[in-house]
Write an enzyme that holds these catalytic residues in place. Structure first.
Site, PDB file in Angstrom:
ATOM      1  N   HIS A  37     -11.153   0.297   2.665  1.00  0.00           N
ATOM      2  CA  HIS A  37      -9.716   0.511   2.465  1.00  0.00           C
ATOM      3  C   HIS A  37      -9.446   1.971   2.068  1.00  0.00           C
ATOM      4  O   HIS A  37      -8.501   2.587   2.550  1.00  0.00           O
ATOM      5  CB  HIS A  37      -9.195  -0.387   1.332  1.00  0.00           C
ATOM      6  CG  HIS A  37      -9.316  -1.855   1.603  1.00  0.00           C
ATOM      7  ND1 HIS A  37     -10.153  -2.677   0.894  1.00  0.00           N
ATOM      8  CD2 HIS A  37      -8.697  -2.659   2.509  1.00  0.00           C
ATOM      9  CE1 HIS A  37     -10.035  -3.926   1.324  1.00  0.00           C
ATOM     10  NE2 HIS A  37      -9.178  -3.940   2.313  1.00  0.00           N
ATOM     11  N   GLN A  61      -1.315 -16.814   6.009  1.00  0.00           N
ATOM     12  CA  GLN A  61      -2.400 -16.594   6.971  1.00  0.00           C
ATOM     13  C   GLN A  61      -3.675 -17.353   6.603  1.00  0.00           C
ATOM     14  O   GLN A  61      -4.691 -17.208   7.261  1.00  0.00           O
ATOM     15  CB  GLN A  61      -2.675 -15.100   7.166  1.00  0.00           C
ATOM     16  CG  GLN A  61      -3.284 -14.388   5.979  1.00  0.00           C
ATOM     17  CD  GLN A  61      -3.334 -12.880   6.187  1.00  0.00           C
ATOM     18  OE1 GLN A  61      -2.323 -12.193   6.129  1.00  0.00           O
ATOM     19  NE2 GLN A  61      -4.513 -12.347   6.457  1.00  0.00           N
ATOM     20  N   GLY A 147      -8.687  -1.483   9.933  1.00  0.00           N
ATOM     21  CA  GLY A 147     -10.126  -1.325  10.134  1.00  0.00           C
ATOM     22  C   GLY A 147     -10.615  -2.082  11.364  1.00  0.00           C
ATOM     23  O   GLY A 147     -10.108  -3.173  11.678  1.00  0.00           O
ATOM     24  N   LYS A 149     -13.280  -3.686  11.611  1.00  0.00           N
ATOM     25  CA  LYS A 149     -13.966  -4.934  11.261  1.00  0.00           C
ATOM     26  C   LYS A 149     -13.127  -6.146  11.702  1.00  0.00           C
ATOM     27  O   LYS A 149     -13.658  -7.121  12.190  1.00  0.00           O
ATOM     28  CB  LYS A 149     -14.265  -5.023   9.765  1.00  0.00           C
ATOM     29  CG  LYS A 149     -15.134  -6.234   9.448  1.00  0.00           C
ATOM     30  CD  LYS A 149     -15.446  -6.338   7.988  1.00  0.00           C
ATOM     31  CE  LYS A 149     -14.297  -6.851   7.190  1.00  0.00           C
ATOM     32  NZ  LYS A 149     -13.937  -8.273   7.484  1.00  0.00           N
ATOM     33  N   SER A 185     -16.496  -5.666   3.031  1.00  0.00           N
ATOM     34  CA  SER A 185     -15.494  -6.728   3.108  1.00  0.00           C
ATOM     35  C   SER A 185     -15.189  -7.202   1.697  1.00  0.00           C
ATOM     36  O   SER A 185     -16.085  -7.270   0.850  1.00  0.00           O
ATOM     37  CB  SER A 185     -16.064  -7.890   3.931  1.00  0.00           C
ATOM     38  OG  SER A 185     -15.309  -9.065   3.691  1.00  0.00           O
TER      39      SER A 185
HETATM   40  O1  PAF Z   1      -6.335  -7.352   7.018  1.00  0.00           O
HETATM   41  C1  PAF Z   1      -5.695  -7.756   6.022  1.00  0.00           C
HETATM   42  O2  PAF Z   1      -6.005  -7.437   4.880  1.00  0.00           O
HETATM   43  C2  PAF Z   1      -4.486  -8.674   6.226  1.00  0.00           C
HETATM   44  O3  PAF Z   1      -4.690  -9.547   7.281  1.00  0.00           O
HETATM   45  C3  PAF Z   1      -3.164  -7.895   6.393  1.00  0.00           C
HETATM   46  C4  PAF Z   1      -3.144  -7.046   7.645  1.00  0.00           C
HETATM   47  C5  PAF Z   1      -2.930  -6.998   5.170  1.00  0.00           C
HETATM   48  C6  PAF Z   1      -1.994  -8.891   6.497  1.00  0.00           C
HETATM   49  O4  PAF Z   1      -1.925  -9.710   5.381  1.00  0.00           O
END
Ligand code: PAF
Length: 289
Positions: A37, A61, A147, A149, A185
């Site tokens: 990040h 999600q 990323g 990944k 990760s």
């Molecule tokens: O990759 C992530 O961390 C998440 O899927 C994102 C893009 C921030 C959406 O919640």
């Protein structure tokens, strides 16, 4: 660095910067930040005047049996890392701010979302594209950095942005790895020390496919079996997929005769990991000619 929870306040800051003609780069995250990040923040800082990050563990999600409740939440460590990386603002909304009662609108993901992660995690990308569209509306930016990944996620978001005429460039940035190759990760922190070796099996399997291709083997079914065998050898036997597919459409291929990508999703203990590597058709072409 501004730390902002309210969508209206975050938008007001962005609006002011845009009126000043400043270029804004965006790094969207779910927190538990690592060097991957931070590298996105650095890239954004190199290419923009202002860098904005978001930290939001997006409930929509995650599937009902996934790790939403145990997903690491470490807001103060994340804030410190972003401050040290000289981000200009971090947007950290609550779930109620993003999904107030009565919320009912979802985005239908593009077709590239259907296979691989989309097949294993129903509704995952519906939640991703919905929250990303909301975040891009709250934090309108010139470039958003993701990323490699999560390569399929990058394609899904890029195609959504194109299809919906969003004024943002969606940029894919190289995966950051530990010195032994393990992709960084947020979920690596779930791994027990003994599972670390197994987790590295994903990278070893991807490298195996790349090396076979470099030696002239362009047969996708052989590359895929070799990846599975390497995973089994490393004690990884719960495999969601180990595939070699077209790099743009993610459609299946018979031979690696064009740019492709090898992708793996597999469990190490109860931790689901993903990784991928680009395969260059020309490497095989040179070796076989
Ligand atoms: O990759 C992530 O961390 C998440 O899927 C994102 C893009 C921030 C959406 O919640």
């Amino acid at each position: 660095m501004k730390v902002v929870e309210s969508p209206l306040e975050a938008y007001a800051h962005i609006d002011q910067w845009r009126r000043q003609g400043l270029r804004i780069g965006l790094v969207l995250t779910m927190g538990a930040l690592h060097e991957g990040h931070v590298s996105l923040v650095r890239r954004s800082k190199d290419e923009n005047d202002i860098t904005v990050a978001s930290v939001f563990v997006n409930p929509t999600q995650f599937g009902p049996h996934e790790d939403f409740s145990r997903y690491p939440r470490m807001l103060s460590e994340d804030t410190l890392k972003l401050r040290n990386a000289h981000a200009d603002m971090v947007f950290m909304p609550s779930a109620e701010q993003m999904y107030p009662s009565g919320f009912s609108t979802f985005v239908e993901p593009p077709s590239v979302a259907k296979g691989l992660e989309g097949a294993c995690r129903p509704d995952h990308y519906r939640g991703v594209v919905t929250v990303v569209l909301k975040l891009l509306s709250i934090l309108p930016s010139r470039i958003a950095y993701f990323g490699q990944k999560d390569y399929q996620q990058y394609l899904v978001i890029r195609n959504m942005a194109e299809d919906l005429n969003l004024h943002v460039r969606v940029q894919c940035c190289e995966t950051v790895r530990e010195s032994d190759g393990l992709a960084m990760s947020s979920r690596n922190r779930y791994l027990k020390p003994a599972q670390r070796h197994q987790a590295l099996g994903l990278w070893r399997a991807l490298v195996t496919a790349k090396e076979m291709l470099a030696h002239g083997d362009i047969d996708v079914s052989r590359l895929e079996s070799a990846m599975r065998n390497q995973l089994y050898k490393d004690g990884v036997d719960r495999i969601d997929y180990a595939r070699v597919v077209d790099r743009e459409s993610l459609e299946p291929m018979i031979n690696v005769d064009r740019p492709s990508v090898a992708l793996i999703a597999a469990y190490v203990g109860s931790t689901r990991l993903i990784d991928n590597i680009f395969l260059q058709a020309d490497v095989a072409a040179v070796k076989t000619s």
